[in-house]
Design an enzyme around this catalytic site. Structure first.
Site, mmCIF file in Angstrom:
data_model
loop_
_atom_site.group_PDB
_atom_site.id
_atom_site.type_symbol
_atom_site.label_atom_id
_atom_site.label_comp_id
_atom_site.label_asym_id
_atom_site.label_seq_id
_atom_site.Cartn_x
_atom_site.Cartn_y
_atom_site.Cartn_z
ATOM 1 N N HIS A 10 41.500 23.628 27.071
ATOM 2 C CA HIS A 10 41.171 24.185 25.792
ATOM 3 C C HIS A 10 39.779 23.424 25.574
ATOM 4 O O HIS A 10 39.236 23.930 24.385
ATOM 5 C CB HIS A 10 42.158 23.430 24.845
ATOM 6 C CG HIS A 10 42.244 22.096 24.410
ATOM 7 N ND1 HIS A 10 43.109 20.962 25.116
ATOM 8 C CD2 HIS A 10 41.426 21.359 23.587
ATOM 9 C CE1 HIS A 10 42.725 19.895 24.505
ATOM 10 N NE2 HIS A 10 41.609 20.003 23.601
ATOM 11 N N GLY B 214 38.386 14.792 20.821
ATOM 12 C CA GLY B 214 37.219 14.243 21.270
ATOM 13 C C GLY B 214 37.746 13.094 22.733
ATOM 14 O O GLY B 214 36.875 13.057 23.631
ATOM 15 N N ASP C 8 47.617 23.270 30.214
ATOM 16 C CA ASP C 8 46.406 22.925 29.539
ATOM 17 C C ASP C 8 45.147 22.181 30.607
ATOM 18 O O ASP C 8 45.262 20.960 30.549
ATOM 19 C CB ASP C 8 46.473 22.235 28.322
ATOM 20 C CG ASP C 8 44.990 21.926 27.489
ATOM 21 O OD1 ASP C 8 44.003 22.806 27.999
ATOM 22 O OD2 ASP C 8 45.256 21.303 26.696
ATOM 23 N N SER D 23 40.282 14.498 24.088
ATOM 24 C CA SER D 23 40.813 15.480 25.208
ATOM 25 C C SER D 23 40.051 15.832 26.339
ATOM 26 O O SER D 23 38.954 15.673 26.559
ATOM 27 C CB SER D 23 40.955 16.959 24.164
ATOM 28 O OG SER D 23 41.481 17.087 23.248
ATOM 29 N N GLY D 24 40.937 16.226 27.404
ATOM 30 C CA GLY D 24 40.549 16.497 28.860
ATOM 31 C C GLY D 24 40.399 15.048 29.813
ATOM 32 O O GLY D 24 40.259 15.212 30.779
HETATM 33 C C1 4AZ Z 1 42.641 17.302 20.116
HETATM 34 O O1 4AZ Z 1 42.478 17.831 19.053
HETATM 35 C C2 4AZ Z 1 43.816 16.263 20.086
HETATM 36 N N1 4AZ Z 1 47.373 12.979 19.184
HETATM 37 C C3 4AZ Z 1 43.958 15.507 21.209
HETATM 38 C C4 4AZ Z 1 44.993 14.605 21.523
HETATM 39 C C5 4AZ Z 1 45.884 14.358 20.392
HETATM 40 C C6 4AZ Z 1 45.781 15.070 19.228
HETATM 41 C C7 4AZ Z 1 44.714 16.043 18.963
HETATM 42 C C8 4AZ Z 1 46.922 13.509 20.339
HETATM 43 O O2 4AZ Z 1 42.131 17.498 21.116
#
Ligand code: 4AZ
Length: 463
Positions: free
Chosen positions: A260, A407, A312, A409-410
């Site tokens: 994503h 932020g 993902d 993520s990944g």
């Molecule tokens: C995001 O939006 C995201 N609480 C990543 C992790 C989590 C929620 C949102 C986990 O990238």
């Protein structure tokens, strides 16, 4: 990464403390005024005192009632929501409904276990039904078997292998040997059998691509700000000069991230991506341009579903290889079929939001420990109600408060196993951040080992 403040601190606000006292005096004064006006000139001194007393009692009663009402309202609002639990259930029933009983016996699907002895680098195998670790005879050994064994161990490739004379090792192996079976076997698990000796008199010594270690560096006990070199595989992925996502180094040229993070950005923009490694502060990324690595290729999993967040995962290939050091190192992948049991202590790191409001992005990399939550519990109606697929795993706390956020993520969810750190999950999604009953959801890397090896292999063959 979100590390919520104590919600009770709102109560410590001195202004909030003063306020009820202030309104009490005002109401008493107002009540007195009204009574006095109604009774007019008939008010005697005694009666006046009585009226004032009654007014004061009434006002105190009224305020008390109001306070109790507010307390009940606050309690009601702060109660965790169980909107998906059967309607009309009382508190006790809701709790027992959410308490998922874990299976006591979790069977390990693996039948064969591999390890490399740290003392003499010999490959040792334990066949599931036997208690001992046995060395492996050299006959019928080849490098592709070595690669397969290294991958079973979560390392990307074989770096060295050779036959070692048993006479050079000494009499430490008395329980037998593992021999490679003759004939073609499609499955690595079925390649091994126990024998009393090795025909060649040699056993296999093996070295796989080193991963998941960190240099011996000082650490902050109880701190949440990471120090340089603590998570040496962590990278920051910049898109158009902005930190967009995290990622994890798995080889000198490949980084694992979330699909994503990259799937909205098409190939022509590949030059807008820059990977920063060996940093803990984002400000140092902006200053020291020389550590920004250009991206050559982005591969996201074709089965990625942006609605369900399934599959993902993505790979990024760097144009030039990283130079490994104390602050830049690869993480290991999980062993085949590895399923982290409920409660396994793992760690997350990232530069994501530190408050669920999405305002605070830290300059310094944050870290937090998070325990794995079983899929059974995470899929229960009080958590994600069936949204967790076999390619996801959950980690965090039922009460919230510590979690990954936008932020992050990944970035990595790593767990220590066999003295090395393994990339067990990729930070993927969750409902909000650090909310009760909504832990973080991660891509289960163990489900993508074949895909990762294939993508890297294909790239090596055709480029
Ligand atoms: C995001 O939006 C995201 N609480 C990543 C992790 C989590 C929620 C949102 C986990 O990238």
């Amino acid at each position: 990464m979100s590390l919520d403040g104590d919600p009770l601190s709102v109560m410590d606000n001195p202004a909030a403390d003063r306020h009820p006292f202030h309104s009490e005096t005002t109401s008493v004064a107002a009540a007195q005024g009204v009574w006095g006006c109604l009774r007019g000139t008939h008010c005697t001194g005694h009666a006046h005192r009585l009226v004032r007393l009654l007014a004061a009692v009434c006002a105190v009663g009224l305020l008390g009632g109001l306070a109790v009402g507010v307390w009940f309202l606050v309690k009601l609002l702060l109660r965790p929501s169980y909107s998906q639990s059967p309607a009309g259930l009382g508190d006790t029933k809701e709790t027992s409904f959410c308490n998922v009983t874990e299976d006591n016996f979790i069977s390990d699907p693996r039948k064969v276990f591999y390890r490399i002895s740290p003392e003499n680098s010999l490959l040792e195998i334990q066949l599931g039904n036997l208690p001992t670790w046995l060395p492996v005879c050299y006959e019928r050994w080849n490098s592709s078997l070595g690669t397969m064994v290294c991958r079973q161990l979560g390392s990307l490739r074989l770096t060295e292998h050779k036959g070692v004379n048993l006479t050079d090792i000494g009499p430490i192996y008395n329980d037998g040997f593992i021999q490679i079976t003759s004939g073609h076997k499609s499955n690595l698990e079925n390649m091994w059998q126990v024998r009393g000796n090795c025909i060649t008199g040699k056993v296999i010594a093996l070295q796989c691509f080193e991963c998941g270690t960190r240099a011996k560096l000082p650490r902050i006990i109880g701190g949440v700000e990471a120090t340089l070199g603590r998570w040496p595989w962590q990278v920051s992925l910049y898109y158009s000069n902005r930190h967009t996502c995290g990622g994890s180094i798995i080889t000198s040229q490949w980084v694992v991230t979330a699909a994503h993070c990259v799937h909205n950005y098409r190939l022509p923009q590949i030059s807008s991506w820059v990977v920063y490694a060996g940093i803990v502060t984002r400000s140092s990324a902006k200053m020291a341009q020389h550590i920004g690595y250009a991206v050559e290729k982005i591969i996201y999993n074709k089965n990625y579903n942006h609605r369900s967040h399934d599959n993902d995962i993505a790979l990024m290939k760097l144009r030039t290889p990283l130079n490994f050091s104390d602050t830049i190192r690869p993480v290991c992948l999980p062993q085949y079929n590895y399923d982290a049991p409920d409660g396994t202590q793992c760690w997350i790191s990232g530069w994501g939001y530190t408050q669920p409001d999405g305002v605070h992005s830290p300059d310094t990399l944050k870290e937090a420990p998070v325990p794995v939550i079983s899929t059974k519990k995470c899929n229960s109606s009080c958590m994600y109600n069936g949204e967790i697929t076999p390619r996801m795993l959950c980690a965090g706390y039922t009460e919230g408060k510590v979690d990954a956020c936008q932020g992050d993520s990944g970035g990595p969810l790593v767990c220590q196993d066999d003295n090395v750190w393994r990339l067990v999950g990729v930070i993927s999604w969750g409902t909000g951040c650090a909310e009760p009953n909504h832990p973080g959801v991660y891509t289960k890397v163990a489900q993508f080992l074949g895909w990762i090896y294939d993508m890297i292999e294909v790239d090596r063959t055709f480029v």
